[in-house]
Design a protein around this motif. Structure first.
Motif, PDB file in Angstrom:
ATOM      1  N   TYR A 108      10.117   9.775 -10.325  1.00  0.00           N
ATOM      2  CA  TYR A 108       9.199   8.650 -10.146  1.00  0.00           C
ATOM      3  C   TYR A 108       9.961   7.319 -10.184  1.00  0.00           C
ATOM      4  CZ  TYR A 108       5.469   5.345 -11.339  1.00  0.00           C
ATOM      5  OH  TYR A 108       4.625   4.279 -11.358  1.00  0.00           O
ATOM      6  N   TYR A 109      10.837   7.165 -11.151  1.00  0.00           N
ATOM      7  CA  TYR A 109      11.583   5.918 -11.300  1.00  0.00           C
ATOM      8  C   TYR A 109      12.610   5.734 -10.182  1.00  0.00           C
ATOM      9  CZ  TYR A 109       9.300   5.755 -15.772  1.00  0.00           C
ATOM     10  OH  TYR A 109       8.352   5.722 -16.742  1.00  0.00           O
ATOM     11  N   ILE A 110      13.205   6.817  -9.734  1.00  0.00           N
ATOM     12  CA  ILE A 110      14.157   6.730  -8.627  1.00  0.00           C
ATOM     13  C   ILE A 110      13.456   6.260  -7.358  1.00  0.00           C
ATOM     14  CG2 ILE A 110      15.641   8.086  -7.095  1.00  0.00           C
ATOM     15  CD1 ILE A 110      16.295   9.816  -9.598  1.00  0.00           C
ATOM     16  N   ILE A 111      12.306   6.836  -7.053  1.00  0.00           N
ATOM     17  CA  ILE A 111      11.545   6.431  -5.869  1.00  0.00           C
ATOM     18  C   ILE A 111      11.088   4.982  -6.007  1.00  0.00           C
ATOM     19  CG2 ILE A 111       9.451   6.856  -4.538  1.00  0.00           C
ATOM     20  CD1 ILE A 111      11.662   8.902  -4.076  1.00  0.00           C
ATOM     21  N   ASP A 112      10.667   4.591  -7.181  1.00  0.00           N
ATOM     22  CA  ASP A 112      10.236   3.215  -7.423  1.00  0.00           C
ATOM     23  C   ASP A 112      11.375   2.227  -7.137  1.00  0.00           C
ATOM     24  OD1 ASP A 112       8.776   0.979  -8.255  1.00  0.00           O
ATOM     25  OD2 ASP A 112       9.304   1.278 -10.358  1.00  0.00           O
ATOM     26  N   ILE A 113      12.553   2.513  -7.634  1.00  0.00           N
ATOM     27  CA  ILE A 113      13.704   1.633  -7.415  1.00  0.00           C
ATOM     28  C   ILE A 113      14.087   1.599  -5.937  1.00  0.00           C
ATOM     29  CG2 ILE A 113      16.186   1.383  -7.864  1.00  0.00           C
ATOM     30  CD1 ILE A 113      14.490   0.390 -10.134  1.00  0.00           C
TER      31      ILE A 113
ATOM     32  N   LEU B   4       0.823  -1.220   0.000  1.00  0.00           N
ATOM     33  CA  LEU B   4       0.000   0.000   0.000  1.00  0.00           C
ATOM     34  C   LEU B   4       0.851   1.261   0.000  1.00  0.00           C
ATOM     35  CD1 LEU B   4      -2.928  -0.974   2.386  1.00  0.00           C
ATOM     36  CD2 LEU B   4      -2.953  -0.776  -0.104  1.00  0.00           C
ATOM     37  N   VAL B   5       1.921   1.273   0.784  1.00  0.00           N
ATOM     38  CA  VAL B   5       2.797   2.445   0.806  1.00  0.00           C
ATOM     39  C   VAL B   5       3.426   2.661  -0.571  1.00  0.00           C
ATOM     40  CG1 VAL B   5       4.991   3.327   1.703  1.00  0.00           C
ATOM     41  CG2 VAL B   5       3.259   2.439   3.268  1.00  0.00           C
ATOM     42  N   ALA B   6       3.919   1.598  -1.176  1.00  0.00           N
ATOM     43  CA  ALA B   6       4.532   1.717  -2.503  1.00  0.00           C
ATOM     44  C   ALA B   6       3.508   2.175  -3.529  1.00  0.00           C
ATOM     45  CB  ALA B   6       5.143   0.388  -2.924  1.00  0.00           C
ATOM     46  N   PHE B   7       2.330   1.579  -3.505  1.00  0.00           N
ATOM     47  CA  PHE B   7       1.299   1.920  -4.483  1.00  0.00           C
ATOM     48  C   PHE B   7       0.848   3.366  -4.326  1.00  0.00           C
ATOM     49  CE2 PHE B   7      -3.166   2.143  -5.830  1.00  0.00           C
ATOM     50  CZ  PHE B   7      -3.028   1.752  -7.152  1.00  0.00           C
ATOM     51  N   VAL B   8       0.542   3.771  -3.106  1.00  0.00           N
ATOM     52  CA  VAL B   8       0.063   5.137  -2.866  1.00  0.00           C
ATOM     53  C   VAL B   8       1.151   6.160  -3.173  1.00  0.00           C
ATOM     54  CG1 VAL B   8      -0.707   6.740  -1.060  1.00  0.00           C
ATOM     55  CG2 VAL B   8      -1.703   4.454  -1.205  1.00  0.00           C
ATOM     56  N   ALA B   9       2.377   5.901  -2.717  1.00  0.00           N
ATOM     57  CA  ALA B   9       3.471   6.843  -2.972  1.00  0.00           C
ATOM     58  C   ALA B   9       3.714   7.009  -4.463  1.00  0.00           C
ATOM     59  CB  ALA B   9       4.743   6.375  -2.280  1.00  0.00           C
ATOM     60  N   LEU B  10       3.739   5.914  -5.186  1.00  0.00           N
ATOM     61  CA  LEU B  10       4.005   6.003  -6.622  1.00  0.00           C
ATOM     62  C   LEU B  10       2.834   6.600  -7.388  1.00  0.00           C
ATOM     63  CD1 LEU B  10       5.965   2.701  -7.145  1.00  0.00           C
ATOM     64  CD2 LEU B  10       6.859   5.024  -7.016  1.00  0.00           C
ATOM     65  N   GLU B  11       1.621   6.364  -6.932  1.00  0.00           N
ATOM     66  CA  GLU B  11       0.473   6.977  -7.592  1.00  0.00           C
ATOM     67  C   GLU B  11       0.459   8.484  -7.372  1.00  0.00           C
ATOM     68  OE1 GLU B  11      -1.908   5.917  -9.726  1.00  0.00           O
ATOM     69  OE2 GLU B  11      -0.611   4.162  -9.811  1.00  0.00           O
ATOM     70  N   ILE B  12       0.761   8.924  -6.162  1.00  0.00           N
ATOM     71  CA  ILE B  12       0.791  10.359  -5.873  1.00  0.00           C
ATOM     72  C   ILE B  12       1.890  11.040  -6.678  1.00  0.00           C
ATOM     73  CG2 ILE B  12       1.335  12.061  -4.084  1.00  0.00           C
ATOM     74  CD1 ILE B  12      -0.175  10.225  -2.119  1.00  0.00           C
ATOM     75  N   ILE B  13       3.072  10.434  -6.703  1.00  0.00           N
ATOM     76  CA  ILE B  13       4.169  10.997  -7.484  1.00  0.00           C
ATOM     77  C   ILE B  13       3.819  10.984  -8.967  1.00  0.00           C
ATOM     78  CG2 ILE B  13       6.558  10.630  -8.211  1.00  0.00           C
ATOM     79  CD1 ILE B  13       7.068   9.577  -5.360  1.00  0.00           C
ATOM     80  N   GLY B  14       3.205   9.909  -9.430  1.00  0.00           N
ATOM     81  CA  GLY B  14       2.816   9.804 -10.833  1.00  0.00           C
ATOM     82  C   GLY B  14       1.821  10.865 -11.252  1.00  0.00           C
ATOM     83  N   ILE B  15       0.922  11.217 -10.353  1.00  0.00           N
ATOM     84  CA  ILE B  15      -0.085  12.244 -10.669  1.00  0.00           C
ATOM     85  C   ILE B  15       0.572  13.610 -10.833  1.00  0.00           C
ATOM     86  CG2 ILE B  15      -2.018  13.554  -9.680  1.00  0.00           C
ATOM     87  CD1 ILE B  15      -2.962  10.865  -8.465  1.00  0.00           C
ATOM     88  N   PHE B  16       1.520  13.938  -9.956  1.00  0.00           N
ATOM     89  CA  PHE B  16       2.117  15.268  -9.981  1.00  0.00           C
ATOM     90  C   PHE B  16       3.232  15.429 -11.007  1.00  0.00           C
ATOM     91  CE2 PHE B  16       0.399  15.230  -5.594  1.00  0.00           C
ATOM     92  CZ  PHE B  16      -0.479  16.294  -5.751  1.00  0.00           C
TER      93      PHE B  16
END
Length: 76
Positions: free
Chosen positions: A55-60, A33-45
Motif C-alpha cells: 500500500y505504501y509503495i503504491i502510494d509513494i 480519483l485514480v490515486a484515491f480509488v487505487a489506494l482505497e481498493i488496495i487498502g481494503i484487500f
C-alpha cells in the motif's frame, strides 16, 4: 504562470492538486480519483496483512509520478 516547485509539492502531497494548480483541472481530478480509488481498493484487500507495505509503495509511486507530471506541466 504557476510556480513549478509549488505545483510539485502540492501534487506530491495530494496527487492531482498540482495539475489543477497548473491549470488543467480535468487532469487534476483524474489523478486524484485514480490515486484515491487505487489506494482505497488496495487498502481494503491488504488491511492488517504482511503485504500492507505494498500500500505504501503504491502510494509513494503515485505521488512521485503526479509530482513529476506537475513539474513537466509547469516547466519553463
Amino acid at each position: 504562470m504557476a510556480n513549478k516547485y509549488l505545483a510539485v509539492i502540492m501534487s506530491f502531497l495530494i496527487p492531482g492538486v498540482g495539475q489543477a494548480y497548473a491549470g488543467d483541472i480535468k487532469k487534476g481530478i483524474a489523478y486524484f480519483l485514480v490515486a484515491f480509488v487505487a489506494l482505497e481498493i488496495i487498502g481494503i484487500f491488504f488491511v492488517d496483512s504482511i503485504l500492507n507495505s505494498f500500500y505504501y509503495i503504491i502510494d509513494i509511486l503515485i505521488s512521485i509520478y503526479a509530482a513529476y507530471d506537475a513539474y513537466l506541466m509547469t516547466k519553463d
